[in-house]
Design a protein around this motif. Structure first.
Motif, short mmCIF file in Angstrom:
data_model
loop_
_atom_site.label_atom_id
_atom_site.label_comp_id
_atom_site.label_asym_id
_atom_site.label_seq_id
_atom_site.Cartn_x
_atom_site.Cartn_y
_atom_site.Cartn_z
N UNK A 67 0.85 -1.19 0.00
CA UNK A 67 0.00 0.00 0.00
C UNK A 67 0.89 1.24 0.00
N UNK A 68 0.74 2.02 -1.04
CA UNK A 68 1.55 3.22 -1.21
C UNK A 68 1.34 4.20 -0.06
N UNK A 69 2.44 4.72 0.46
CA UNK A 69 2.37 5.73 1.50
C UNK A 69 2.14 5.21 2.90
N UNK A 70 2.10 3.88 3.07
CA UNK A 70 1.92 3.33 4.40
C UNK A 70 3.21 2.65 4.85
N UNK A 71 3.59 2.90 6.10
CA UNK A 71 4.82 2.33 6.66
C UNK A 71 4.48 1.08 7.47
N UNK A 72 4.75 -0.08 6.87
CA UNK A 72 4.50 -1.35 7.54
C UNK A 72 5.64 -1.65 8.51
N UNK A 73 5.34 -2.40 9.55
CA UNK A 73 6.37 -2.78 10.51
C UNK A 73 7.41 -3.65 9.83
N UNK A 74 8.65 -3.63 10.33
CA UNK A 74 9.68 -4.52 9.76
C UNK A 74 9.26 -5.99 9.83
N UNK A 75 8.59 -6.39 10.90
CA UNK A 75 8.14 -7.78 11.03
C UNK A 75 7.15 -8.13 9.92
N UNK A 76 6.23 -7.22 9.63
CA UNK A 76 5.26 -7.47 8.57
C UNK A 76 5.95 -7.51 7.21
N UNK A 77 6.87 -6.59 6.97
CA UNK A 77 7.59 -6.57 5.70
C UNK A 77 8.35 -7.87 5.47
N UNK A 78 8.97 -8.38 6.52
CA UNK A 78 9.70 -9.64 6.42
C UNK A 78 8.74 -10.79 6.10
N UNK A 79 7.60 -10.84 6.80
CA UNK A 79 6.61 -11.88 6.56
C UNK A 79 6.05 -11.80 5.14
N UNK A 80 5.80 -10.58 4.66
CA UNK A 80 5.16 -10.37 3.36
C UNK A 80 6.11 -10.61 2.18
N UNK A 81 7.40 -10.61 2.43
CA UNK A 81 8.38 -10.66 1.34
C UNK A 81 8.18 -11.82 0.37
N UNK A 82 7.79 -12.98 0.86
CA UNK A 82 7.64 -14.14 -0.03
C UNK A 82 6.18 -14.44 -0.38
N UNK A 83 5.28 -13.54 -0.04
CA UNK A 83 3.86 -13.73 -0.36
C UNK A 83 3.57 -13.06 -1.70
N UNK A 84 2.80 -13.73 -2.56
CA UNK A 84 2.52 -13.14 -3.88
C UNK A 84 1.35 -12.16 -3.83
N UNK A 85 0.19 -12.60 -3.32
CA UNK A 85 -0.99 -11.73 -3.25
C UNK A 85 -1.86 -12.09 -2.06
N UNK A 86 -2.66 -11.11 -1.65
CA UNK A 86 -3.71 -11.39 -0.68
C UNK A 86 -4.80 -12.17 -1.41
N UNK A 87 -5.00 -13.40 -1.02
CA UNK A 87 -6.10 -14.21 -1.54
C UNK A 87 -6.93 -14.65 -0.35
N UNK A 88 -7.95 -15.43 -0.60
CA UNK A 88 -8.85 -15.83 0.48
C UNK A 88 -8.13 -16.61 1.58
N UNK A 89 -7.25 -17.52 1.19
CA UNK A 89 -6.54 -18.34 2.19
C UNK A 89 -5.63 -17.48 3.06
N UNK A 90 -4.87 -16.59 2.43
CA UNK A 90 -3.93 -15.76 3.20
C UNK A 90 -4.68 -14.76 4.08
N UNK A 91 -5.76 -14.18 3.56
CA UNK A 91 -6.56 -13.27 4.37
C UNK A 91 -7.22 -13.98 5.54
N UNK A 92 -7.67 -15.21 5.32
CA UNK A 92 -8.28 -15.98 6.40
C UNK A 92 -7.26 -16.22 7.50
N UNK A 93 -6.07 -16.62 7.12
CA UNK A 93 -5.00 -16.85 8.11
C UNK A 93 -4.72 -15.56 8.89
N UNK A 94 -4.53 -14.46 8.16
CA UNK A 94 -4.18 -13.18 8.76
C UNK A 94 -5.29 -12.66 9.68
N UNK A 95 -6.51 -12.65 9.19
CA UNK A 95 -7.61 -12.05 9.94
C UNK A 95 -8.07 -12.89 11.12
#
Length: 147
Positions: A67-95
């Protein structure tokens, strides 16, 4: 007799698959109500801006942490690095429990525990494109599932 048992098995399997697909489709209108739990920190729709959390337009199908202009935590950036897209499975896990998924995330929300709340809010979020315009949630989820 064997053919009858095989046919019954196919019918049961198809019934279960259809039921599961209906569950994952979610109800965007019900999801709008669930999203009220998120509004203090997040925005969607026309004119949505980053708040305490990022705006969520076009989230389904977008790379996590993009998301442009938003500063994500370093922990989130590290976790997100190998994720391709938010899909239903990933959103379910996250939420379900963001703080368990990413230790050190800025997101303080404890998560959604009811499966129907998860599928409904995901359907609601899938209903917004990058500009906050409405789109077909089922189509967005299907496209994201293939990425």
């Amino acid at each position: 007799m064997r053919n009858l048992m095989l046919a019954a098995g196919v019918i049961v399997t198809l019934t279960m698959a259809t039921s599961a697909m209906a569950q994952t489709a979610g109800d965007a209108d019900a999801g709008k109500k669930v999203f009220n739990k998120c509004r203090a920190c997040h925005a969607v729709g026309e004119g949505a801006k980053n708040k305490i959390g990022p705006e969520l337009n076009g989230l389904v199908g977008e790379k996590p942490g993009a998301v442009e202009g938003y500063s994500f935590s370093p922990a989130f950036q590290e976790w997100a690095a190998d994720k391709s897209v938010w899909n239903e499975a990933l959103l379910t896990e996250w939420l379900t429990d963001p703080r368990a998924v990413v230790k050190g995330t800025k997101m303080a929300f404890p998560g959604l525990k009811k499966p129907e709340d998860l599928t409904n809010v995901i359907a609601y979020l899938a209903g917004f494109d990058d500009e906050g315009e409405e789109r077909d949630p089922a189509e967005a989820l299907a496209t994201a599932a293939g990425q």
